[in-house]
Every structure is written in structure tokens, then in C-alpha cells.
Design a protein around this motif. Structure first.
Motif, mmCIF file in Angstrom:
data_model
loop_
_atom_site.group_PDB
_atom_site.id
_atom_site.type_symbol
_atom_site.label_atom_id
_atom_site.label_comp_id
_atom_site.label_asym_id
_atom_site.label_seq_id
_atom_site.Cartn_x
_atom_site.Cartn_y
_atom_site.Cartn_z
ATOM 1 N N VAL A 52 0.854 -1.200 0.000
ATOM 2 C CA VAL A 52 0.000 0.000 0.000
ATOM 3 C C VAL A 52 0.883 1.241 0.000
ATOM 4 O O VAL A 52 0.629 2.196 -0.743
ATOM 5 C CB VAL A 52 -0.966 -0.004 1.207
ATOM 6 N N ASN A 53 1.923 1.242 0.802
ATOM 7 C CA ASN A 53 2.834 2.381 0.850
ATOM 8 C C ASN A 53 3.524 2.598 -0.493
ATOM 9 O O ASN A 53 3.784 3.731 -0.895
ATOM 10 C CB ASN A 53 3.896 2.188 1.937
ATOM 11 N N ARG A 54 3.812 1.505 -1.192
ATOM 12 C CA ARG A 54 4.535 1.574 -2.453
ATOM 13 C C ARG A 54 3.599 1.775 -3.640
ATOM 14 O O ARG A 54 3.838 2.597 -4.509
ATOM 15 C CB ARG A 54 5.340 0.273 -2.607
ATOM 16 N N ASP A 55 2.497 1.002 -3.689
ATOM 17 C CA ASP A 55 1.641 0.962 -4.873
ATOM 18 C C ASP A 55 0.274 1.594 -4.678
ATOM 19 O O ASP A 55 -0.521 1.655 -5.627
ATOM 20 C CB ASP A 55 1.432 -0.491 -5.330
ATOM 21 N N GLY A 56 -0.058 1.975 -3.484
ATOM 22 C CA GLY A 56 -1.357 2.597 -3.234
ATOM 23 C C GLY A 56 -2.509 1.673 -3.560
ATOM 24 O O GLY A 56 -2.587 0.548 -3.082
ATOM 25 N N LEU A 57 -3.424 2.142 -4.400
ATOM 26 C CA LEU A 57 -4.634 1.391 -4.726
ATOM 27 C C LEU A 57 -4.368 0.110 -5.502
ATOM 28 O O LEU A 57 -5.231 -0.762 -5.579
ATOM 29 C CB LEU A 57 -5.607 2.263 -5.509
#
Length: 123
Positions: A47-52
């Protein structure tokens, strides 16, 4: 064919099988918990890297395949045998299938839990 078996021997065997299940369940629960923690960490990082675009599929799979606890199934049989002993019953009659269930711990529900729980145990 029916076999006469001493209730105390059957009770002893069922209690031994229950204890083995508890050890296996505890090991599987520890392993499952570690896998869930890892999946949560990986999801947080994604989530921190790729978000949605992040996916929680691994976590979902773990949450739907928790270790299986059969203590209630064992307790049902152990309770019945304890009551039989308290009432003075010395023997029970078992056929081949019932003997296999009790003395080989070969119940349908037990076979299923052994398979499921083995995926998480560190044996």
C-alpha cells in the motif's frame, strides 16, 4: 463385525488423541499467526509503495483457511465415555469403522484438520 472394547481403554485413547490434536493445533496457530503478520506487513508495504494497486489476496486466503480446532468433536466422545464409566459400564461395542475412528484417530473431521493444520505447523 462388532468388537467389545474396554471403555477405559477407549477413553484413554480418545484423551491421548485429543492431546495430540491440541499440540498440533497450537503449533499450527503459531505458524498461521506468523504468516498473517507477514502478509499484513507485506500488504502495508505494498500500500505504501503501490497505493490502490496493492492486493490483500494472500491475507484473504490466510483468513479463510485458519487452523481447524476439533476439541469439541473429541470432547463429545470423551464426555460420553466418561459418563459410561461413571455409570459402571465396562465395555463398549465398536464395528471396524468405529474402531478405526477411535483407535487410529481416523475421523473425517480429523483427517481434514490434519491436512489443513499441517500447512502451518513447523514440523
Amino acid at each position: 463385525m462388532k468388537f467389545k472394547i474396554a471403555v477405559k481403554k477407549a477413553l484413554e485413547t480418545a484423551e491421548k488423541n485429543l492431546q495430540e490434536h491440541i499440540v498440533e493445533l497450537n503449533e499450527a496457530t503459531v505458524g498461521w499467526t506468523e504468516k498473517v503478520k507477514t502478509a499484513l506487513d507485506n500488504l502495508r508495504d505494498a500500500v505504501n509503495r503501490d497505493g490502490l494497486k496493492a492486493s490483500g489476496e494472500t491475507l484473504n486466503q490466510l483468513l479463510y483457511s485458519k487452523p481447524i480446532d476439533n476439541r469439541a468433536n473429541y470432547s463429545r466422545y470423551i464426555g460420553a465415555m466418561k459418563l459410561a464409566v461413571e455409570n459402571g459400564q465396562e465395555n463398549i461395542e465398536l464395528d471396524e469403522i468405529e474402531y478405526d475412528h477411535l483407535f487410529n484417530d481416523n475421523w473425517d473431521w480429523r483427517v481434514s484438520s490434519k491436512t489443513s493444520n499441517a500447512a502451518y505447523a513447523n514440523r
